[in-house]
Design an enzyme around this catalytic site. Structure first.
Site, PDB file in Angstrom:
ATOM      1  N   ASP A 250      39.205   2.967  31.348  1.00  0.00           N
ATOM      2  CA  ASP A 250      37.926   3.001  31.483  1.00  0.00           C
ATOM      3  C   ASP A 250      37.401   2.730  33.110  1.00  0.00           C
ATOM      4  OD1 ASP A 250      34.861   2.501  31.860  1.00  0.00           O
ATOM      5  OD2 ASP A 250      35.082   2.534  29.625  1.00  0.00           O
TER       6      ASP A 250
ATOM      7  N   TYR B 277      26.471   6.824  36.665  1.00  0.00           N
ATOM      8  CA  TYR B 277      25.306   6.259  37.111  1.00  0.00           C
ATOM      9  C   TYR B 277      25.307   4.857  37.635  1.00  0.00           C
ATOM     10  CZ  TYR B 277      25.743   4.477  32.407  1.00  0.00           C
ATOM     11  OH  TYR B 277      26.306   4.118  31.086  1.00  0.00           O
ATOM     12  N   LYS B 278      26.585   4.439  37.793  1.00  0.00           N
ATOM     13  CA  LYS B 278      26.701   3.168  38.236  1.00  0.00           C
ATOM     14  C   LYS B 278      26.900   3.319  39.918  1.00  0.00           C
ATOM     15  CE  LYS B 278      27.799   1.285  34.138  1.00  0.00           C
ATOM     16  NZ  LYS B 278      28.793   1.002  33.118  1.00  0.00           N
TER      17      LYS B 278
ATOM     18  N   PHE C 161      33.318  -4.031  27.434  1.00  0.00           N
ATOM     19  CA  PHE C 161      31.807  -3.442  27.328  1.00  0.00           C
ATOM     20  C   PHE C 161      31.951  -2.907  25.636  1.00  0.00           C
ATOM     21  CE2 PHE C 161      28.613  -0.292  27.418  1.00  0.00           C
ATOM     22  CZ  PHE C 161      27.659  -0.984  28.334  1.00  0.00           C
TER      23      PHE C 161
ATOM     24  N   ARG D 262      24.466 -11.355  37.274  1.00  0.00           N
ATOM     25  CA  ARG D 262      25.512 -10.513  38.082  1.00  0.00           C
ATOM     26  C   ARG D 262      24.814  -9.755  39.284  1.00  0.00           C
ATOM     27  NH1 ARG D 262      27.469  -5.375  34.742  1.00  0.00           N
ATOM     28  NH2 ARG D 262      25.380  -4.788  34.864  1.00  0.00           N
TER      29      ARG D 262
HETATM   30  C1  LIG Z   1      28.727   1.368  31.666  1.00  0.00           C
HETATM   31  C2  LIG Z   1      29.727   1.490  30.648  1.00  0.00           C
HETATM   32  C3  LIG Z   1      29.676   2.007  29.635  1.00  0.00           C
HETATM   33  C4  LIG Z   1      28.576   2.894  29.361  1.00  0.00           C
HETATM   34  O1  LIG Z   1      28.684   3.764  28.254  1.00  0.00           O
HETATM   35  P1  LIG Z   1      27.527   4.947  27.880  1.00  0.00           P
HETATM   36  O2  LIG Z   1      28.159   5.764  26.716  1.00  0.00           O
HETATM   37  O3  LIG Z   1      27.457   5.828  29.420  1.00  0.00           O
HETATM   38  O4  LIG Z   1      26.307   4.365  27.872  1.00  0.00           O
HETATM   39  C5  LIG Z   1      30.647   2.027  28.658  1.00  0.00           C
HETATM   40  N1  LIG Z   1      31.816   1.594  29.087  1.00  0.00           N
HETATM   41  C6  LIG Z   1      31.894   0.516  29.916  1.00  0.00           C
HETATM   42  C7  LIG Z   1      32.988  -0.381  30.461  1.00  0.00           C
HETATM   43  C8  LIG Z   1      30.773   0.479  30.870  1.00  0.00           C
HETATM   44  O5  LIG Z   1      30.789  -0.303  32.021  1.00  0.00           O
END
Ligand SMILES: *Cc1c(COP(=O)(O)O)cnc(C)c1O
Length: 397
Positions: free
Chosen positions: A197, A222-223, A128, A371
């Site tokens: 992560d 939030y997921k 990400f 997805r």
């Molecule tokens: C959703 C997600 C994020 C989100 O980062 P925020 O700082 O909360 O916006 C970061 N890393 C991964 C791997 C994610 O899936």
């Protein structure tokens, strides 16, 4: 054919021990397969948030820092998340975004490593993007070299120059699950630290942070944890590292005695050291309320249902969608699958738009990935069959 899969869905729903959890959420007849981006609202949360706003803030005002437990919320809520990621108490603290926690964890890990001859930070090249951006900045700040590489190439790249590896438990795009126990062991074997992560695994499958000796970890809430839009993320620092953990963002909230208001920084012991500034109480307490849905839920049964749902979705897609129109990017082996299915197809943006118009909500990762996230607490097998049928309809049109 369609009838037999619909029957199978009904039988699977009838035997589903988690089926009762769906009524805990505010959902309608929409098939919601986007809980890997924004988890659904647990139905009791609005009343709890209203109480925080009107009584705790509106009536108790400043007293709520003590009387409503605001001050200690980051550690208290961290301890609610801990069992979901296999962490004992006192190691998880909630606050800030995932991005900010990636920064704390990567710089903190480099400082824990403390060996100048270890020059490299390895990072998952398909991560990400925010993790990659922050790791690059962390590398520049700490004078290290960032080495982006495919997760499969990590074991071969580890060596005496590796300081830290930052990896994703599940790839956000393909839904591929990486082998946290063996990669962590390989990183340790090389004398480096492992930062994981967990954004796409916390609340979807067992993680086992303590059992596998992970050094530091971060994740969002939030997921699959349904904490609400922009709800605060968390940082895990293994107990054995806490005393030496030197946060790159030492704020007054990570001070051992914040109200001493001293010019010198003396870090607090334990998870508190991962805090920075004043916690965002409204979203934090919405998250705390949302975590009630996990009471009495075993993460192993969540994992079993997640695999059954994604298996069944792939089975329905295989049966309904004419060959060659979609390609699954998600591994078929259970050991390599998270809780989502990613399908690539032509005209993916328009396909997702039409699916959403038919009441099946997934999301799009440009250019060509559909997805579908499967949240075992509220997605059923009937929903799954309907989603595949709608996909087939859209692709046939
Ligand atoms: C959703 C997600 C994020 C989100 O980062 P925020 O700082 O909360 O916006 C970061 N890393 C991964 C791997 C994610 O899936």
């Amino acid at each position: 054919m369609s009838e037999s899969l619909a029957h199978k869905a009904a039988a699977l729903d009838a035997a589903d021990e988690l089926a009762g959890a769906r009524k805990l959420f505010a959902l309608d007849e929409t098939v919601y397969l986007d809980g890997n981006s924004l988890g659904a609202l647990p139905a009791h949360v609005p009343a709890r948030v209203a109480d925080v706003v009107t009584r705790q803030w509106g009536e108790l005002r400043i007293r709520s820092w003590d009387e409503s437990g605001w001050w200690t919320a980051p550690e208290r809520i961290g301890d609610r998340i801990a069992p979901l990621v296999g962490a004992g108490p006192g190691q998880v603290v909630v606050g800030d975004s995932t991005s900010v926690n990636v920064f704390k964890a990567v710089v903190g890990a480099v400082r824990l490593c403390g060996d100048d001859s270890r020059t490299d930070i390895l990072v998952d090249a398909t991560t990400f993007p925010t993790d990659g951006y922050i790791a690059e900045s962390a590398a520049r700040l700490t004078g290290k070299r960032l080495v982006p590489l495919a997760p499969a190439d990590v074991p071969a790249a580890l060596g005496p120059r590796t300081a830290v590896a930052l990896l994703n438990h599940v790839d956000y795009r393909t839904g591929r699950l990486h082998d946290l126990p063996s990669l962590t062991a390989a990183i340790h074997e090389a004398g480096a630290l492992a930062v994981w992560d967990l954004c796409h695994t916390a609340g979807a499958l067992p993680v086992g942070l303590d059992a596998h000796g992970v050094d530091l970890a971060v994740g969002c809430t939030y997921k699959y944890l349904n904490g609400g839009p922009g709800s605060p993320a968390y940082l895990y620092v293994a107990e054995r590292h806490q005393e030496a953990f030197d946060s790159p963002l030492p704020g007054w909230n990570s001070h051992t005695d914040p109200f001493a208001m001293t010019a010198d920084f003396t870090p607090a012991p334990g998870a508190v050291r991962g805090r920075v500034g004043t916690p965002d109480i409204l979203s934090m307490l919405a998250l705390e309320a949302a975590l009630d849905v996990w009471d009495g839920v075993s993460i192993d049964s969540v994992r079993a249902k997640s695999l059954a749902l994604t298996d069944f979705f792939l089975e329905c897609v295989e049966s309904y969608v004419p060959g060659g129109l979609v390609t699954s990017l998600t591994p078929s082996a259970h050991a390599s699958r998270g809780s989502q299915v990613a399908l690539s197809c032509a005209d993916a943006p328009s396909v997702m738009e039409k699916l959403i118009a038919r009441g099946v909500v997934g999301d799009l990762r440009r250019p060509d990935v559909l997805r579908f996230g499967f949240t075992p607490l509220y997605v059923g097998f009937g929903d799954t069959e309907r989603a595949a049928a709608a996909l087939a309809e859209v692709l046939a049109a």
